[in-house]
Design a protein around this motif. Structure first.
Motif, PDB file in Angstrom:
ATOM      1  N   ASP A 132       0.851  -1.194   0.000  1.00 36.88           N
ATOM      2  CA  ASP A 132       0.000   0.000   0.000  1.00 36.88           C
ATOM      3  C   ASP A 132       0.886   1.244   0.000  1.00 36.88           C
ATOM      4  O   ASP A 132       1.470   1.601   1.028  1.00 36.88           O
ATOM      5  N   GLU A 133       0.991   1.902  -1.130  1.00 37.78           N
ATOM      6  CA  GLU A 133       1.850   3.083  -1.247  1.00 37.78           C
ATOM      7  C   GLU A 133       1.135   4.375  -0.848  1.00 37.78           C
ATOM      8  O   GLU A 133       1.616   5.473  -1.143  1.00 37.78           O
ATOM      9  N   HIS A 134       0.005   4.223  -0.155  1.00 37.81           N
ATOM     10  CA  HIS A 134      -0.724   5.404   0.312  1.00 37.81           C
ATOM     11  C   HIS A 134      -0.821   5.470   1.833  1.00 37.81           C
ATOM     12  O   HIS A 134      -1.380   6.420   2.371  1.00 37.81           O
ATOM     13  N   VAL A 135      -0.264   4.468   2.527  1.00 32.24           N
ATOM     14  CA  VAL A 135      -0.238   4.468   3.989  1.00 32.24           C
ATOM     15  C   VAL A 135       1.208   4.253   4.442  1.00 32.24           C
ATOM     16  O   VAL A 135       1.869   3.300   4.008  1.00 32.24           O
ATOM     17  N   TYR A 136       1.671   5.119   5.333  1.00 37.82           N
ATOM     18  CA  TYR A 136       3.049   5.103   5.813  1.00 37.82           C
ATOM     19  C   TYR A 136       3.059   5.059   7.338  1.00 37.82           C
ATOM     20  O   TYR A 136       2.134   5.564   7.995  1.00 37.82           O
ATOM     21  N   VAL A 137       4.116   4.480   7.904  1.00 38.23           N
ATOM     22  CA  VAL A 137       4.286   4.462   9.356  1.00 38.23           C
ATOM     23  C   VAL A 137       5.670   5.016   9.676  1.00 38.23           C
ATOM     24  O   VAL A 137       6.680   4.543   9.147  1.00 38.23           O
ATOM     25  N   THR A 138       5.712   6.009  10.547  1.00 36.95           N
ATOM     26  CA  THR A 138       6.983   6.625  10.945  1.00 36.95           C
ATOM     27  C   THR A 138       7.068   6.709  12.463  1.00 36.95           C
ATOM     28  O   THR A 138       6.121   6.385  13.179  1.00 36.95           O
ATOM     29  N   GLY A 139       8.213   7.173  12.948  1.00 38.24           N
ATOM     30  CA  GLY A 139       8.396   7.309  14.393  1.00 38.24           C
ATOM     31  C   GLY A 139       8.634   5.970  15.060  1.00 38.24           C
ATOM     32  O   GLY A 139       9.107   5.017  14.446  1.00 38.24           O
ATOM     33  N   ASP A 140       8.281   5.877  16.318  1.00 41.03           N
ATOM     34  CA  ASP A 140       8.686   4.736  17.133  1.00 41.03           C
ATOM     35  C   ASP A 140       7.902   3.451  16.869  1.00 41.03           C
ATOM     36  O   ASP A 140       8.205   2.420  17.471  1.00 41.03           O
ATOM     37  N   SER A 141       6.918   3.495  15.981  1.00 47.51           N
ATOM     38  CA  SER A 141       6.194   2.267  15.611  1.00 47.51           C
ATOM     39  C   SER A 141       6.724   1.655  14.323  1.00 47.51           C
ATOM     40  O   SER A 141       6.242   0.593  13.913  1.00 47.51           O
ATOM     41  N   ARG A 142       7.692   2.304  13.688  1.00 42.77           N
ATOM     42  CA  ARG A 142       8.252   1.714  12.467  1.00 42.77           C
ATOM     43  C   ARG A 142       9.164   0.547  12.839  1.00 42.77           C
ATOM     44  O   ARG A 142       9.540   0.369  13.990  1.00 42.77           O
ATOM     45  N   SER A 143       9.518  -0.254  11.838  1.00 41.01           N
ATOM     46  CA  SER A 143      10.175  -1.530  12.118  1.00 41.01           C
ATOM     47  C   SER A 143      11.698  -1.492  12.090  1.00 41.01           C
ATOM     48  O   SER A 143      12.340  -2.399  12.616  1.00 41.01           O
ATOM     49  N   GLN A 144      12.301  -0.476  11.501  1.00 34.43           N
ATOM     50  CA  GLN A 144      13.756  -0.447  11.417  1.00 34.43           C
ATOM     51  C   GLN A 144      14.362  -0.292  12.817  1.00 34.43           C
ATOM     52  O   GLN A 144      13.759   0.323  13.700  1.00 34.43           O
ATOM     53  N   PRO A 145      15.571  -0.820  13.026  1.00 36.29           N
ATOM     54  CA  PRO A 145      16.171  -0.808  14.364  1.00 36.29           C
ATOM     55  C   PRO A 145      16.838   0.511  14.736  1.00 36.29           C
ATOM     56  O   PRO A 145      17.688   0.537  15.642  1.00 36.29           O
ATOM     57  N   PHE A 146      16.477   1.600  14.063  1.00 39.29           N
ATOM     58  CA  PHE A 146      17.057   2.897  14.398  1.00 39.29           C
ATOM     59  C   PHE A 146      16.625   3.293  15.819  1.00 39.29           C
ATOM     60  O   PHE A 146      15.596   2.854  16.325  1.00 39.29           O
TER      61      PHE A 146
END
Length: 385
Positions: free
Chosen positions: A275-289
């Motif tokens: 789905d290129e119309h829904v994005y997740v950012t901040g502390d709920s994203r999956s990358q280990p940053f």
């Protein structure tokens, strides 16, 4: 929070034709980053608190105070308690939730008792207010804090909070012991600086214990069970391992393979897979940053570019977020240390890792002022310009 505010500001800045609406259930913004300094009276509450109305007016976007209830991705419609919003692009940045079951608190009544009496202090403003009252009314004895396992919010903050509590107790001549239980085998960030602070500044107050997993909590008896011992306390700030906000799961965006219930997203573009119309950012994203404010701020500026480019049928090249973290160590005057870090992607291992980091682990007055200046600069950008 930090990610949503940044996203709203920069989407509107990059594409003035976008009709941008920021939705938040809270009436105002209170920063978790820098709150440890407020606990020790180094900044005032006004420094942490800002108006979403000011942000929306100066950023020329809309603000809706409402809780999100549901999402229909087929219709591209977001439901809130104030009605629904149709969208072309939706960015979900709801932060974290605590996972009390991982420290043996799996009963709803027991969890509520923990939240009310021994708050973690990394999620909402009421927690910070309660913790400040606790620290300033503490009469002596053992104050227990802990560092959770996993990728938790604000990597350095539990260590900083131990320093701020110890500094405050010394200033008030309180006979206290700050016991810091770390689920990790060693201090996770600024190891040399925090070790030196614990040993040289607060050797008579802070007792640091690594590799300690909390197995269960008996809050009424004021005891914590570890894998090897029972530790008593007079008061405590208990920080459970974290997971992504339960809203991610409720909206059907969670990655079933994620141990911390994080979003199932493209790690480079942040859109939900498929789905290129829904994005997740901040502390709920999956990358280990790092789950920190500056990481969310820089990351959201990049994702705003991704969305703006997508609207034009274009793409932007991935770039690393920047983790910048200041940690107070001494007070009156405030002295702090810092670190700046970047990330890279290992194509062979299909994972992210640190690319380079620049620690300054000698605390100083200049470092303390630099941390305050950093926060002032981001506040100015998000709320007042």
């Amino acid at each position: 929070g930090w990610s949503g505010l940044t996203m709203a500001k920069y989407l509107k800045k990059l594409r003035p034709s976008f009709d941008v609406v920021l939705v938040d259930r809270n009436p105002s913004f209170v920063s978790c980053p820098m709150s440890n300094l407020w606990l020790a009276d180094q900044v005032d509450l006004e420094f942490l608190s800002h108006s979403y109305l000011d942000a929306a007016r100066n950023g020329e976007y809309g603000f809706l105070q409402a809780a999100v209830l549901d999402l229909d991705r087929e219709k591209r419609r977001l439901y809130t308690e104030a009605g629904y919003l149709d969208y072309d692009y939706l960015v979900v940045a709801p932060g974290i939730d605590y996972d009390y079951a991982k420290i043996g608190v799996d009963d709803a009544e027991a969890e509520q008792y923990m939240r009310l009496n021994y708050p973690a202090g990394f999620s909402q403003a009421s927690e910070y207010l309660t913790i400040k009252r606790k620290l300033h009314e503490f009469k002596g004895g053992t104050l227990l804090l802990n560092v959770p396992s996993g990728n938790y919010r604000c990597t350095a903050a539990p260590y900083e909070r131990a320093c701020m509590a110890a500094a405050l107790f010394r200033k008030r001549s309180i006979k206290a012991k700050v016991v810091l239980l770390d689920a990790n085998p060693e201090i996770k960030i600024k190891k040399d600086g925090f070790s030196r602070a614990f040993n040289t500044l607060y050797g008579d107050i802070i007792e640091y214990q690594p590799s300690i997993n909390i197995a269960s909590v008996s809050p009424e008896n004021r005891e914590i069970e570890t894998d090897f011992d029972t530790i008593g306390f007079d008061d405590a700030l208990v920080y459970p391992p974290i997971r992504a906000s339960r809203l991610i799961e409720h909206l059907g965006l969670v990655d079933p393979e994620s141990l911390q219930k994080e979003a199932h997203i493209d790690p480079f573009k942040y859109n939900v897979v498929g789905d290129e119309h829904v994005y997740v950012t901040g502390d709920s994203r999956s990358q280990p940053f790092s789950k920190s404010a500056n990481t969310s701020y820089i990351e959201a500026r990049y994702v705003a570019e991704v969305i703006a480019a997508h609207a034009d049928g274009k793409e932007v090249e991935w770039r690393s977020p920047q983790t910048m973290c200041f940690s107070g160590v001494r007070i009156d005057p405030l002295e702090a240390m810092s670190i700046i870090a970047f990330y890279k992607y290992n194509e062979a291992e299909k994972s992210f890792a640190f690319d380079r980091s620049h620690p300054i682990e000698n605390w100083s007055y200049r470092g303390g002022q630099a941390g305050i200046a950093w926060a002032e600069g981001v506040y100015r950008d998000l709320f007042y310009s």
